[in-house]
Design a protein around this motif. Structure first.
Motif, PDB file in Angstrom:
ATOM      1  N   THR B   5       0.092 -13.366   0.940  1.00 43.70           N
ATOM      2  CA  THR B   5       1.150 -12.561   0.813  1.00 43.70           C
ATOM      3  C   THR B   5       1.326 -12.248  -0.565  1.00 43.70           C
ATOM      4  O   THR B   5       1.685 -11.132  -0.987  1.00 43.70           O
ATOM      5  CB  THR B   5       2.495 -13.301   1.361  1.00 43.70           C
ATOM      6  OG1 THR B   5       2.191 -13.576   2.676  1.00 43.70           O
ATOM      7  CG2 THR B   5       3.723 -12.495   1.383  1.00 43.70           C
ATOM      8  N   ARG B  13       3.891  -3.571  -3.294  1.00 39.89           N
ATOM      9  CA  ARG B  13       5.476  -3.930  -3.225  1.00 39.89           C
ATOM     10  C   ARG B  13       5.995  -2.559  -3.397  1.00 39.89           C
ATOM     11  O   ARG B  13       7.103  -1.806  -3.116  1.00 39.89           O
ATOM     12  CB  ARG B  13       5.918  -4.794  -4.251  1.00 39.89           C
ATOM     13  CG  ARG B  13       5.802  -4.713  -5.828  1.00 39.89           C
ATOM     14  CD  ARG B  13       6.264  -5.923  -6.367  1.00 39.89           C
ATOM     15  NE  ARG B  13       5.900  -5.785  -7.858  1.00 39.89           N
ATOM     16  CZ  ARG B  13       6.353  -5.113  -8.816  1.00 39.89           C
ATOM     17  NH1 ARG B  13       7.708  -4.540  -8.572  1.00 39.89           N
ATOM     18  NH2 ARG B  13       5.845  -4.940  -9.971  1.00 39.89           N
ATOM     19  N   PHE B  38       8.008  -8.411   3.928  1.00 41.50           N
ATOM     20  CA  PHE B  38       6.895  -9.308   3.523  1.00 41.50           C
ATOM     21  C   PHE B  38       7.353 -10.742   3.870  1.00 41.50           C
ATOM     22  O   PHE B  38       6.292 -11.510   4.220  1.00 41.50           O
ATOM     23  CB  PHE B  38       7.029  -9.349   1.968  1.00 41.50           C
ATOM     24  CG  PHE B  38       6.079  -8.056   1.174  1.00 41.50           C
ATOM     25  CD1 PHE B  38       4.650  -8.431   1.195  1.00 41.50           C
ATOM     26  CD2 PHE B  38       6.466  -7.010   0.871  1.00 41.50           C
ATOM     27  CE1 PHE B  38       3.998  -7.245   0.452  1.00 41.50           C
ATOM     28  CE2 PHE B  38       5.790  -5.799   0.374  1.00 41.50           C
ATOM     29  CZ  PHE B  38       4.428  -6.249  -0.014  1.00 41.50           C
ATOM     30  N   LEU B  39       8.502 -10.953   4.117  1.00 46.21           N
ATOM     31  CA  LEU B  39       8.597 -12.271   4.888  1.00 46.21           C
ATOM     32  C   LEU B  39       8.114 -12.131   6.354  1.00 46.21           C
ATOM     33  O   LEU B  39       7.345 -13.070   6.847  1.00 46.21           O
ATOM     34  CB  LEU B  39      10.301 -12.287   4.985  1.00 46.21           C
ATOM     35  CG  LEU B  39      10.506 -13.535   5.712  1.00 46.21           C
ATOM     36  CD1 LEU B  39      10.162 -14.819   5.190  1.00 46.21           C
ATOM     37  CD2 LEU B  39      12.178 -13.959   5.844  1.00 46.21           C
ATOM     38  N   GLN B  40       8.395 -10.892   6.952  1.00 48.11           N
ATOM     39  CA  GLN B  40       7.741 -10.923   8.364  1.00 48.11           C
ATOM     40  C   GLN B  40       6.186 -10.818   8.233  1.00 48.11           C
ATOM     41  O   GLN B  40       5.411 -11.479   9.247  1.00 48.11           O
ATOM     42  CB  GLN B  40       8.192  -9.505   8.986  1.00 48.11           C
ATOM     43  CG  GLN B  40       7.797  -9.229  10.501  1.00 48.11           C
ATOM     44  CD  GLN B  40       8.307  -8.406  11.083  1.00 48.11           C
ATOM     45  OE1 GLN B  40       9.338  -7.575  10.525  1.00 48.11           O
ATOM     46  NE2 GLN B  40       7.755  -7.590  12.247  1.00 48.11           N
ATOM     47  N   HIS B  42       4.667 -12.682   6.091  1.00 46.60           N
ATOM     48  CA  HIS B  42       4.344 -14.077   5.775  1.00 46.60           C
ATOM     49  C   HIS B  42       4.206 -15.018   6.911  1.00 46.60           C
ATOM     50  O   HIS B  42       3.557 -15.761   6.982  1.00 46.60           O
ATOM     51  CB  HIS B  42       5.339 -14.501   4.621  1.00 46.60           C
ATOM     52  CG  HIS B  42       5.000 -15.607   4.196  1.00 46.60           C
ATOM     53  ND1 HIS B  42       3.882 -15.820   3.279  1.00 46.60           N
ATOM     54  CD2 HIS B  42       5.493 -16.995   4.156  1.00 46.60           C
ATOM     55  CE1 HIS B  42       3.720 -17.188   2.817  1.00 46.60           C
ATOM     56  NE2 HIS B  42       4.758 -17.807   3.204  1.00 46.60           N
ATOM     57  N   THR B  44       3.920 -13.839  10.121  1.00 49.38           N
ATOM     58  CA  THR B  44       3.314 -13.487  11.485  1.00 49.38           C
ATOM     59  C   THR B  44       1.927 -13.997  11.771  1.00 49.38           C
ATOM     60  O   THR B  44       1.406 -14.307  10.654  1.00 49.38           O
ATOM     61  CB  THR B  44       3.039 -11.650  11.507  1.00 49.38           C
ATOM     62  OG1 THR B  44       2.559 -11.193  12.669  1.00 49.38           O
ATOM     63  CG2 THR B  44       2.050 -11.501  10.558  1.00 49.38           C
ATOM     64  N   ASN B  45       1.798 -14.087  13.059  1.00 54.32           N
ATOM     65  CA  ASN B  45       0.269 -14.760  13.317  1.00 54.32           C
ATOM     66  C   ASN B  45      -0.644 -13.745  13.459  1.00 54.32           C
ATOM     67  O   ASN B  45      -1.924 -13.978  13.704  1.00 54.32           O
ATOM     68  CB  ASN B  45       0.524 -15.532  14.845  1.00 54.32           C
ATOM     69  CG  ASN B  45       1.225 -16.735  14.711  1.00 54.32           C
ATOM     70  OD1 ASN B  45       1.387 -17.369  13.578  1.00 54.32           O
ATOM     71  ND2 ASN B  45       2.274 -16.858  15.769  1.00 54.32           N
ATOM     72  N   TRP B  57       0.256  -1.600   8.258  1.00 53.85           N
ATOM     73  CA  TRP B  57       1.242  -2.566   8.788  1.00 53.85           C
ATOM     74  C   TRP B  57       2.616  -2.850   8.036  1.00 53.85           C
ATOM     75  O   TRP B  57       3.447  -2.855   8.666  1.00 53.85           O
ATOM     76  CB  TRP B  57       0.623  -3.941   9.254  1.00 53.85           C
ATOM     77  CG  TRP B  57       1.338  -4.891  10.000  1.00 53.85           C
ATOM     78  CD1 TRP B  57       1.436  -4.837  11.429  1.00 53.85           C
ATOM     79  CD2 TRP B  57       2.747  -5.680   9.465  1.00 53.85           C
ATOM     80  NE1 TRP B  57       2.370  -6.013  11.576  1.00 53.85           N
ATOM     81  CE2 TRP B  57       3.151  -6.190  10.807  1.00 53.85           C
ATOM     82  CE3 TRP B  57       3.060  -6.201   8.274  1.00 53.85           C
ATOM     83  CZ2 TRP B  57       4.227  -7.302  10.431  1.00 53.85           C
ATOM     84  CZ3 TRP B  57       4.056  -7.090   8.173  1.00 53.85           C
ATOM     85  CH2 TRP B  57       4.687  -7.853   9.340  1.00 53.85           C
ATOM     86  N   THR B  61       5.940  -1.235   9.292  1.00 54.90           N
ATOM     87  CA  THR B  61       7.083  -2.045   9.413  1.00 54.90           C
ATOM     88  C   THR B  61       8.182  -1.795   8.581  1.00 54.90           C
ATOM     89  O   THR B  61       9.527  -1.698   8.963  1.00 54.90           O
ATOM     90  CB  THR B  61       6.481  -3.652   9.222  1.00 54.90           C
ATOM     91  OG1 THR B  61       5.768  -3.887  10.046  1.00 54.90           O
ATOM     92  CG2 THR B  61       7.965  -4.522   9.330  1.00 54.90           C
ATOM     93  N   SER B  64       9.856   1.333   9.708  1.00 53.34           N
ATOM     94  CA  SER B  64      10.572   1.302  11.281  1.00 53.34           C
ATOM     95  C   SER B  64      11.869   0.590  10.769  1.00 53.34           C
ATOM     96  O   SER B  64      12.924   0.957  11.185  1.00 53.34           O
ATOM     97  CB  SER B  64       9.951   0.240  11.926  1.00 53.34           C
ATOM     98  OG  SER B  64      10.403   0.010  13.137  1.00 53.34           O
ATOM     99  N   ARG B  65      12.001  -0.444   9.949  1.00 52.08           N
ATOM    100  CA  ARG B  65      13.169  -0.978   9.505  1.00 52.08           C
ATOM    101  C   ARG B  65      14.160  -0.165   8.979  1.00 52.08           C
ATOM    102  O   ARG B  65      15.233   0.136   9.236  1.00 52.08           O
ATOM    103  CB  ARG B  65      12.976  -2.269   8.669  1.00 52.08           C
ATOM    104  CG  ARG B  65      12.529  -3.367   9.246  1.00 52.08           C
ATOM    105  CD  ARG B  65      12.120  -4.512   8.299  1.00 52.08           C
ATOM    106  NE  ARG B  65      11.643  -5.674   8.770  1.00 52.08           N
ATOM    107  CZ  ARG B  65      12.339  -6.651   9.166  1.00 52.08           C
ATOM    108  NH1 ARG B  65      13.642  -6.774   9.196  1.00 52.08           N
ATOM    109  NH2 ARG B  65      11.849  -7.881   9.765  1.00 52.08           N
ATOM    110  N   HIS B 131       2.675   5.765  15.412  1.00 50.45           N
ATOM    111  CA  HIS B 131       2.579   5.687  16.814  1.00 50.45           C
ATOM    112  C   HIS B 131       3.087   7.249  17.346  1.00 50.45           C
ATOM    113  O   HIS B 131       3.843   6.972  18.178  1.00 50.45           O
ATOM    114  CB  HIS B 131       3.817   4.634  17.266  1.00 50.45           C
ATOM    115  CG  HIS B 131       2.939   3.121  17.128  1.00 50.45           C
ATOM    116  ND1 HIS B 131       3.846   2.381  17.140  1.00 50.45           N
ATOM    117  CD2 HIS B 131       1.692   2.766  16.608  1.00 50.45           C
ATOM    118  CE1 HIS B 131       3.224   0.987  16.841  1.00 50.45           C
ATOM    119  NE2 HIS B 131       1.757   1.478  16.748  1.00 50.45           N
TER     120      HIS B 131
END
Lengths: 209, 160
Positions: B5, B13, B38-40, B42, B44-45, B57, B61, B64-65, B131
């Protein structure tokens, strides 16, 4: 200059204030703890209602030594390492297949016995309060996870950013219906409240008919 | 694979922040979205093919947010569109005009325009990130360019 050059020059002025990832972890961890704590309170309330008799086994069970338990995390069963904190709460670390930490959070709470005596929640009881999880996934969809069940609740939000849904917990003898309120807040944040229905039971959409 | 991360944060950033800002038009919100994205990442699997996959990604993300937030604020009439210009110092009046013109575009055009002109993504790559179908991306690009040309006139070239 091409249009791309002009565009890059114009948008190159946008610079974030945050210059290091390392500056953020404490803030993130606190957010996670705050978020989880709301649900822990709900668990504590249920424990009080059921007036479970106090037993001597709680934080001392763990005694600062890491213990591994099973819990649900985003629809799948995972191992979670538990560490007791000095304040009576716990730190939980969800571990992946190779033992790596994939998520972490903290929690705790107090249960009240028949005679009003208090005891700290056990780590199992705290984890029981975390079997319901709401997250926004990478596609921007709001997903609700409950044990091994997954629901997309994105379309259940009203114009004010509030989502009211209910679902059944067949593992419980009483209080089988769980009422969930998800409210969008400042930024991309949202809060989750689990407990008594607010505004009447009919305001909640059943997820599992 | 999953790139560390910290490494991704140092590298992207500014890209993630600019992508979020281009949608939500607000520095404080874009800063929040940067951290949350970045937390998401960090947490995510998810497994990523390479660093470019991770970057795509992150941008998806964040956008989208930002879209969620922008629409919410718009519903509540909370967005002060004029405020975003105050703290920014542009290298030229033309840059300021271009920035202003892009911010005045409808939201669904801004994301496509930004990924094309700032991130150098192709139509098919933008379609995957957002998408959308490729034809939808082409339509949004075309209409966005037309609006920019009408607004900026000779300051916007006829090239792509």
């Amino acid at each position: 200059m091409t249009n791309k050059d002009k565009y890059k020059e114009a948008f190159g002025v946008l610079q974030p204030k945050t210059i290091s990832w390392e500056e953020q972890p404490m803030k993130h961890n606190n957010n996670i703890r705050t978020f989880k704590a709301k649900r822990i309170l709900a668990v504590a309330a249920v424990v009080v209602i059921l007036a479970i008799a106090a037993v001597g086994a709680y934080a001392a069970n763990v005694g600062g030594i890491q213990t591994t338990l099973k819990t649900w995390f985003q629809g799948r069963e995972v191992a979670v390492e538990v560490s007791a904190r000095d304040d009576g709460g716990y730190d939980f670390a969800v571990t992946g297949e190779n033992g790596e930490t994939v998520a972490s959070f903290g929690g705790g709470g107090v249960a009240m016995g028949r005679n009003g005596e208090e005891r700290p929640l056990t780590p199992e009881e705290v984890l029981e309060g975390n079997v319901l999880e709401v997250i926004r996934n990478e596609e921007g969809r709001m997903m609700l996870y409950f044990r091994d069940r997954t629901y997309d609740i994105t379309d259940f939000f009203n114009a004010d950013g509030v989502c009211k849904v209910k679902l059944k917990d067949e593992t419980k003898k009483f209080f089988k219906t769980i009422y969930v309120d998800v409210t969008c807040e400042e930024g991309s944040a949202y809060s989750v409240s689990v407990g008594n229905p607010k505004g009447g039971r009919s305001a909640y959409t059943a997820l599992d008919n | 694979m999953k790139t560390d991360t910290q490494i991704l944060f140092e590298a992207y950033r500014q890209n993630v922040y600019a992508a979020a800002f281009s949608i939500c038009k607000n520095a404080a919100d874009a800063e929040d979205i940067l951290q949350e994205t970045f937390l998401q990442y960090h947490q995510t699997n998810k497994s990523f093919e390479n660093e470019q996959h991770s970057k795509a990604w992150l941008l998806r993300t964040a956008m989208s947010r930002a879209t969620d937030l922008y629409r919410k604020r718009k519903r509540r009439n909370e967005t002060a569109l004029e405020d975003y210009m105050q703290p920014l110092e542009f290298p030229s009046p033309e840059s300021s005009s271009l920035f202003d013109a892009v911010m005045a575009l409808p939201e669904q055009f801004r994301s496509v325009i930004h990924l094309f002109y700032y991130e150098d993504y192709t139509v098919s790559e933008i379609a995957k990130i957002l998408h959308l179908t490729q034809s939808n991306v082409k339509v949004r690009l075309s209409r966005g360019r037309k609006l920019l040309k009408e607004s900026l006139k000779e300051d916007w070239n006829d090239d792509e």
